[in-house]
Design an enzyme around this catalytic site. Structure first.
Site, PDB file in Angstrom:
ATOM      1  N   SER A  42       0.790  -1.237   0.000  1.00 29.18           N
ATOM      2  CA  SER A  42       0.000   0.000   0.000  1.00 29.18           C
ATOM      3  C   SER A  42       0.816   1.278   0.000  1.00 29.18           C
ATOM      4  O   SER A  42       0.231   2.365  -0.053  1.00 29.18           O
ATOM      5  CB  SER A  42      -0.913   0.010   1.237  1.00 29.18           C
ATOM      6  OG  SER A  42      -0.136  -0.050   2.427  1.00 29.18           O
ATOM      7  N   GLU A  59       8.350  -0.972   5.266  1.00 30.61           N
ATOM      8  CA  GLU A  59       9.122   0.255   5.180  1.00 30.61           C
ATOM      9  C   GLU A  59      10.057   0.393   6.376  1.00 30.61           C
ATOM     10  O   GLU A  59       9.846  -0.229   7.411  1.00 30.61           O
ATOM     11  CB  GLU A  59       8.182   1.464   5.110  1.00 30.61           C
ATOM     12  CG  GLU A  59       7.246   1.469   3.905  1.00 30.61           C
ATOM     13  CD  GLU A  59       7.953   1.600   2.568  1.00 30.61           C
ATOM     14  OE1 GLU A  59       9.144   1.994   2.554  1.00 30.61           O
ATOM     15  OE2 GLU A  59       7.310   1.327   1.534  1.00 30.61           O
ATOM     16  N   ALA A  96       4.820  -9.001   4.130  1.00 30.27           N
ATOM     17  CA  ALA A  96       3.523  -9.459   3.622  1.00 30.27           C
ATOM     18  C   ALA A  96       3.543 -10.935   3.244  1.00 30.27           C
ATOM     19  O   ALA A  96       2.493 -11.571   3.161  1.00 30.27           O
ATOM     20  CB  ALA A  96       3.110  -8.625   2.409  1.00 30.27           C
ATOM     21  N   VAL A 124       2.550  -6.328  -5.058  1.00 33.22           N
ATOM     22  CA  VAL A 124       3.811  -6.589  -4.366  1.00 33.22           C
ATOM     23  C   VAL A 124       4.939  -6.761  -5.371  1.00 33.22           C
ATOM     24  O   VAL A 124       4.846  -7.576  -6.293  1.00 33.22           O
ATOM     25  CB  VAL A 124       3.709  -7.849  -3.484  1.00 33.22           C
ATOM     26  CG1 VAL A 124       5.044  -8.140  -2.817  1.00 33.22           C
ATOM     27  CG2 VAL A 124       2.619  -7.669  -2.422  1.00 33.22           C
ATOM     28  N   ALA A 125       5.997  -5.982  -5.202  1.00 28.86           N
ATOM     29  CA  ALA A 125       7.232  -6.160  -5.965  1.00 28.86           C
ATOM     30  C   ALA A 125       8.353  -6.282  -4.950  1.00 28.86           C
ATOM     31  O   ALA A 125       8.564  -5.374  -4.139  1.00 28.86           O
ATOM     32  CB  ALA A 125       7.475  -4.980  -6.893  1.00 28.86           C
ATOM     33  N   TYR A 130      11.491  -7.810 -20.229  1.00 29.95           N
ATOM     34  CA  TYR A 130      10.382  -7.810 -19.287  1.00 29.95           C
ATOM     35  C   TYR A 130       9.415  -8.973 -19.538  1.00 29.95           C
ATOM     36  O   TYR A 130       9.541 -10.021 -18.920  1.00 29.95           O
ATOM     37  CB  TYR A 130       9.640  -6.464 -19.296  1.00 29.95           C
ATOM     38  CG  TYR A 130       8.733  -6.323 -18.106  1.00 29.95           C
ATOM     39  CD1 TYR A 130       9.236  -5.857 -16.890  1.00 29.95           C
ATOM     40  CD2 TYR A 130       7.402  -6.711 -18.167  1.00 29.95           C
ATOM     41  CE1 TYR A 130       8.418  -5.771 -15.770  1.00 29.95           C
ATOM     42  CE2 TYR A 130       6.579  -6.624 -17.052  1.00 29.95           C
ATOM     43  CZ  TYR A 130       7.082  -6.157 -15.859  1.00 29.95           C
ATOM     44  OH  TYR A 130       6.263  -6.086 -14.752  1.00 29.95           O
ATOM     45  N   VAL A 162       6.502   5.848 -13.814  1.00 30.40           N
ATOM     46  CA  VAL A 162       7.803   5.916 -13.138  1.00 30.40           C
ATOM     47  C   VAL A 162       7.588   5.474 -11.698  1.00 30.40           C
ATOM     48  O   VAL A 162       6.910   6.148 -10.923  1.00 30.40           O
ATOM     49  CB  VAL A 162       8.379   7.346 -13.184  1.00 30.40           C
ATOM     50  CG1 VAL A 162       9.716   7.404 -12.448  1.00 30.40           C
ATOM     51  CG2 VAL A 162       8.549   7.807 -14.615  1.00 30.40           C
TER      52      VAL A 162
END
Length: 402
Positions: free
Chosen positions: A52, A78, A114, A142-143, A241, A281
């Site tokens: 988030s 974070e 997570a 999620v990355a 990619y 970006v």
């Protein structure tokens, strides 16, 4: 208080510090960009946003709060302020929580892994105790570079590599003086279990685990809907990619969506979908070779016609809540990238791509915009912020208010 002047020091596209005031103002801008926000207060649907604090997950959170009036839980990972400032996502989360409270939205933010069952247990407990034991929406964004399997303890590491053969592309970098340089880079192909490792981190395994965990505890509402955010991108970047290890993970994510959709449809009359978002970006995208050059050229072609992440997520929420028609492609995916992949747009970008050099790229790409967007990820280049003034870096994580 810990006040100091924060300068935008970076290594490539990675900044060493973040600016709390700039991050807060950026979140304010995103909220204000949401059209026709719902009135403050009220009992909106209960949503869980996994990822988030950044990128499309942040846009999903803000658009959901402002446009739909969601309440619920945001999950992110974070770092708190210490020797350096907190991460940008730390400050953005504090700012999002502040706006949520101001507008009467009951939104709780959890900071942690997570992928872990510990986080899933925390979320399940909150849903049961605070939100009536029901979840209406789950957005998965999620990355991550790695994931620890909760069952085995094995740490999987994702890689960004082509499959089968090396990929040579031209990417955009900036020297110490900020001058752009187009450099050719070659990425070696995946080897060993690189593909399997990347799929284990970035595929649909954890998304499915979240659904199963919450479903087993009867926390999914009738008509529950879940969406995993994804990306396909241009043929110009496909080699590194969509046709690479990350693309394999995205294919697994889409296969997971089809299996979950069938399961949820039978059990709850629910849906599971992937949403294919368009270029932007983000902290993740700037790490991909060629993407910086591509996005700059795309902006050079489209200008303000580019749709921001917030604008895209407003459209997604409209489709999920029935305020707009649910539009799926032939593979059952929501497509928010049609403006980017329009043939005329792609032809124009491809033409510029073929001739862009260090000398010509300033004329072909919107590099001022791109540079500002990168800095804005960390709270810099935000209008109205006095960057010469000292700012308090000790911003607290938002606490729950009962």
């Amino acid at each position: 208080m810990s006040e100091r002047v924060i300068a935008p020091k970076s290594r490539g596209f990675l900044f060493l510090d973040s600016h709390p005031t700039g991050c807060r103002r950026l979140v304010d801008e995103m909220w204000q960009a949401v059209p026709e926000p719902v009135p403050a207060g009220g009992e909106g649907p209960v949503a869980l946003i996994i990822g988030s604090s950044a990128g499309y997950g942040l846009a999903a959170t803000i658009a959901g709060l402002a446009r739909v009036g969601i309440r619920g839980i945001g999950v992110c990972f974070e770092k708190a302020p210490a020797r350096r400032t907190g991460t940008a996502g730390w400050y953005r989360t504090a700012a999002t929580a502040r706006l949520a409270r101001q507008h009467g939205r009951d939104m709780v933010f959890l900071n942690g892994d997570a992928f872990s069952d510990t986080m899933k247990e925390q979320v399940a407990g909150l849903l049961a105790e605070r939100f009536g034991g029901r979840l209406d929406f789950l957005i998965y964004s999620v990355a991550a570079p790695r994931r620890t399997d909760p069952d085995t303890g094995h740490v999987h590491a994702s890689v960004l590599k082509p499959i089968g053969s090396p990929c040579t592309t031209k990417t955009l970098v900036f020297d110490d003086d900020g001058a752009p340089e187009v450099k050719e880079v070659t990425t070696p192909p995946a080897e060993g279990d690189d593909v399997e490792q990347t799929v284990a981190v970035m595929g649909g395994t954890d998304w499915e685990r979240w659904i199963t965990y919450l479903d087993d505890r009867s926390l999914l509402a009738e008509g529950f809907a879940t969406v995993a955010l994804s990306y396909i991108g241009s043929p110009l970047t496909a080699g590194i990619y969509r046709q690479g290890t990350i693309g394999a993970a995205k294919s697994h994510l889409e296969a997971t969506a089809r299996a979950l959709d069938e399961r949820l449809g039978k059990a709850l009359g629910g849906r599971a979908l992937t949403s294919v978002n368009a270029a932007a970006v983000t902290q993740s995208s700037t790490a991909i070779p060629g993407i910086a050059r591509y996005v700059g050229l795309l902006r050079g072609v489209l200008g303000d016609a580019m749709v921001s992440p917030t604008g895209q997520l407003v459209e997604l929420w409209d489709q999920l809540t029935g305020d707009g028609p649910l539009v799926l492609d032939e593979e059952g995916r929501i497509r928010l990238d049609t403006w980017e992949l329009d043939p005329a747009v792609q032809d124009a970008v491809a033409e510029r791509w073929s001739v862009a050099t260090s000398d010509t790229v300033p004329e072909l790409a919107d590099l001022d915009w791109f540079g500002d967007e990168v800095r804005r990820l960390y709270g810099f280049s935000v209008p109205g912020v006095d960057y010469s003034a000292a700012v308090d870096t000790e911003v607290a994580w938002p606490t729950r208010i009962n």
